[in-house]
Design a protein around this motif. Structure first.
Motif, short mmCIF file in Angstrom:
data_model
loop_
_atom_site.label_atom_id
_atom_site.label_comp_id
_atom_site.label_asym_id
_atom_site.label_seq_id
_atom_site.Cartn_x
_atom_site.Cartn_y
_atom_site.Cartn_z
N ASN A 1 0.85 -1.19 0.00
CA ASN A 1 0.00 0.00 0.00
C ASN A 1 0.89 1.24 0.00
OD1 ASN A 1 -2.24 1.61 0.06
ND2 ASN A 1 -2.67 1.29 2.22
N GLN A 2 1.71 1.33 -1.04
CA GLN A 2 2.63 2.46 -1.21
C GLN A 2 2.27 3.22 -2.47
OE1 GLN A 2 5.86 -0.14 -1.71
NE2 GLN A 2 6.19 -0.53 0.46
N VAL A 3 2.72 4.43 -2.59
CA VAL A 3 2.41 5.23 -3.77
C VAL A 3 2.86 4.51 -5.04
CG1 VAL A 3 2.90 7.42 -4.95
CG2 VAL A 3 2.48 7.40 -2.48
N SER A 4 3.94 3.78 -4.97
CA SER A 4 4.47 3.10 -6.15
C SER A 4 3.75 1.80 -6.49
CB SER A 4 5.97 2.81 -5.97
OG SER A 4 6.16 1.96 -4.85
N HIS A 5 2.96 1.25 -5.53
CA HIS A 5 2.29 -0.04 -5.75
C HIS A 5 1.13 -0.16 -4.76
CE1 HIS A 5 2.71 -4.74 -5.88
NE2 HIS A 5 1.64 -4.31 -6.53
N PHE A 6 -0.12 -0.08 -5.27
CA PHE A 6 -1.28 -0.15 -4.39
C PHE A 6 -2.52 -0.54 -5.17
CE2 PHE A 6 -1.44 4.02 -6.20
CZ PHE A 6 -2.76 4.45 -6.16
#
Length: 124
Positions: free
Chosen positions: A52-57
């Protein structure tokens, strides 16, 4: 040119690299196997565990119902969009069904595309 549906991943048709993403990307639908007509019941839909990060969510969950015998399906039930780091891809809906059918949930991962989960619900 492919039909859009050919770009939707599911556990049944995942192949290659997508096989390793099935557990973490397929929406899980928790609902009763059977319900009474027009009686409210709860459905929980979640994806994960998933980063759940800006780069992968997970950007969104969209929920549909395909009702047996209905001339035009599916019925759109809900779309919820998520912001990374602030919200988790978990939703709860309260539904009332008149007829049996299948609940479909589509989850969109910003890196790994659209994933489908489904669950049949019988109306008694």
């Amino acid at each position: 040119m492919k039909k859009f549906g050919e770009y939707i991943y599911s556990p049944e048709q995942a192949s290659g690299e997508a096989i390793s993403k099935v557990e973490t990307h397929t929406p899980k639908i928790e609902a009763p196997e059977s319900v009474k007509a027009n009686e409210a019941f709860t459905v929980k839909i979640s994806v994960g565990p998933h980063p759940n990060q800006v780069s992968h969510f997970i950007r969104s969950l969209t929920v549909y119902f395909v009702e047996e015998g209905r001339a035009f399906n599916p019925v759109h039930l809900a779309t919820v969009e998520f912001e990374p780091e602030y919200s988790e891809p978990i939703i709860t809906l309260t539904l009332k069904l008149k007829k049996s059918g299948t609940i479909y949930a589509l989850g969109y991962c910003n890196l790994h595309g659209v994933w489908e989960g489904k669950k049949e619900v019988k109306v008694e």
